[in-house]
Motif scaffolding. Structure first.
Motif, mmCIF file in Angstrom:
data_model
loop_
_atom_site.group_PDB
_atom_site.id
_atom_site.type_symbol
_atom_site.label_atom_id
_atom_site.label_comp_id
_atom_site.label_asym_id
_atom_site.label_seq_id
_atom_site.Cartn_x
_atom_site.Cartn_y
_atom_site.Cartn_z
ATOM 1 N N LYS A 1 -3.398 8.696 -2.258
ATOM 2 C CA LYS A 1 -3.257 9.224 -3.614
ATOM 3 C C LYS A 1 -1.994 8.712 -4.294
ATOM 4 C CE LYS A 1 -5.856 13.419 -2.488
ATOM 5 N NZ LYS A 1 -5.845 14.893 -2.400
ATOM 6 N N ILE A 2 -1.243 7.885 -3.576
ATOM 7 C CA ILE A 2 -0.069 7.225 -4.149
ATOM 8 C C ILE A 2 -0.162 5.742 -3.797
ATOM 9 C CG2 ILE A 2 1.401 9.274 -4.043
ATOM 10 C CD1 ILE A 2 2.671 8.109 -1.501
ATOM 11 N N SER A 3 0.663 4.942 -4.425
ATOM 12 C CA SER A 3 0.639 3.503 -4.157
ATOM 13 C C SER A 3 1.346 3.185 -2.846
ATOM 14 C CB SER A 3 1.329 2.744 -5.292
ATOM 15 O OG SER A 3 2.724 3.052 -5.303
ATOM 16 N N ALA A 4 1.056 2.002 -2.310
ATOM 17 C CA ALA A 4 1.753 1.544 -1.102
ATOM 18 C C ALA A 4 3.243 1.411 -1.359
ATOM 19 C CB ALA A 4 1.174 0.210 -0.631
ATOM 20 N N GLU A 5 3.602 0.938 -2.561
ATOM 21 C CA GLU A 5 5.017 0.790 -2.897
ATOM 22 C C GLU A 5 5.741 2.136 -2.840
ATOM 23 O OE1 GLU A 5 2.789 -2.502 -5.020
ATOM 24 O OE2 GLU A 5 2.494 -0.371 -4.610
ATOM 25 N N GLN B 1 -0.997 2.316 4.493
ATOM 26 C CA GLN B 1 -0.098 1.858 3.440
ATOM 27 C C GLN B 1 1.373 1.732 3.845
ATOM 28 O OE1 GLN B 1 -2.227 2.738 -0.852
ATOM 29 N NE2 GLN B 1 -0.554 4.075 -0.218
ATOM 30 N N PHE B 2 1.666 1.844 5.131
ATOM 31 C CA PHE B 2 3.007 1.474 5.576
ATOM 32 C C PHE B 2 3.124 -0.045 5.684
ATOM 33 C CE2 PHE B 2 2.718 5.838 7.368
ATOM 34 C CZ PHE B 2 3.785 6.380 6.670
ATOM 35 N N ALA B 3 2.000 -0.718 5.487
ATOM 36 C CA ALA B 3 1.965 -2.178 5.548
ATOM 37 C C ALA B 3 0.981 -2.669 4.497
ATOM 38 C CB ALA B 3 1.544 -2.637 6.945
ATOM 39 N N TYR B 4 0.816 -3.996 4.437
ATOM 40 C CA TYR B 4 -0.149 -4.600 3.523
ATOM 41 C C TYR B 4 -1.157 -5.409 4.334
ATOM 42 C CZ TYR B 4 2.627 -3.338 -0.570
ATOM 43 O OH TYR B 4 3.288 -2.632 -1.554
#
Length: 233
Positions: free
Chosen positions: A212-216, A198-201
């Motif tokens: 457990k958290i969003s990528a944003e 999630q440091f990228a898309y």
């Protein structure tokens, strides 16, 4: 060599070549959240350069040179880097050969040698982090190193910021923990609930844990830590 053995060898070589082509041409593609950034924003221009993309925001003092993770399309990292550029730290994201940073380690050299900024920070995700560390070690160029779920294999004397998620299922923690002795000036940040991808898309990465958290949220926390690190060095 008899004819039967020659045929067997030819088949083995053909299979190995086919596997190599498959392995190096299959990669994680950037998702729309990232490709939508290619047009830039009111504050940040996205400019194609010889070895990737340059994100030109309001800053003119410090720039980050970023190596993508293995088999990850470099465009996938644009949202996080756009946020940095919008907050006065311009960024270069490198388009490395076959999406393997180690094949393009020296692509940072012409950027740094152009001398457009007073300070350059080398950075990378996973294998890209290892490559950034190798580059700064071998060349002595750059004022610091930012690792995203990565680690060096040689001693790093310059300041290092290491960021990874608590749910990372890809990072080799044994090797990572052993590498800490190689970093004399280390700041370590664990993003609670974050994972490897999630440091990228670019979507889910096989072997990674569910975040457990969003990528944003993960990227926002990373950007805040990066700005604090840069201000200190």
């Amino acid at each position: 060599m008899n004819r039967k053995l020659k045929i067997i060898l030819i088949v083995i070589i053909a299979l190995l070549l086919a596997y190599a082509v498959f392995y190096f041409t299959e990669y994680h593609h950037a998702r729309p959240q990232a490709t939508d950034c290619l047009n830039g924003t009111e504050n940040v221009s996205v400019i194609k350069v010889d070895d990737g993309l340059f994100l030109d925001g309001p800053g003119n003092e410090t720039a980050i040179i970023f190596y993508p993770g293995a088999k990850n399309e470099y465009i996938a990292y644009l949202p996080m880097l756009m946020d940095l550029a919008n907050r006065s730290v311009d960024c270069y994201v490198l388009k490395v050969p076959l999406n393997f940073a180690i094949l393009g380690e020296n692509e940072a050299t012409p950027i740094i040698d152009s001398g457009n900024y007073s300070h350059y920070i080398l950075s990378g995700h996973s294998l890209g982090g290892l490559t950034a560390a190798s580059y700064i070690n071998h060349t002595g160029k750059g004022d610091g190193l930012i690792l995203f779920a990565g680690y060096p294999v040689e001693e790093i004397e310059k300041p290092v910021l290491s960021i990874y998620g608590s749910e990372d299922g890809i990072l080799n923690f044994k090797a990572y923990n052993e590498s800490k002795s190689l970093m004399d000036n280390l700041t370590e940040i664990v993003i609670e609930g974050g994972n490897h991808a999630q440091f990228a898309y670019y979507g889910h990465q096989s072997g990674d844990n569910v975040a457990k958290i969003s990528a944003e949220d993960q990227q926002r926390q990373a950007v805040d830590e990066i700005l604090d690190f840069i201000n200190k060095i």
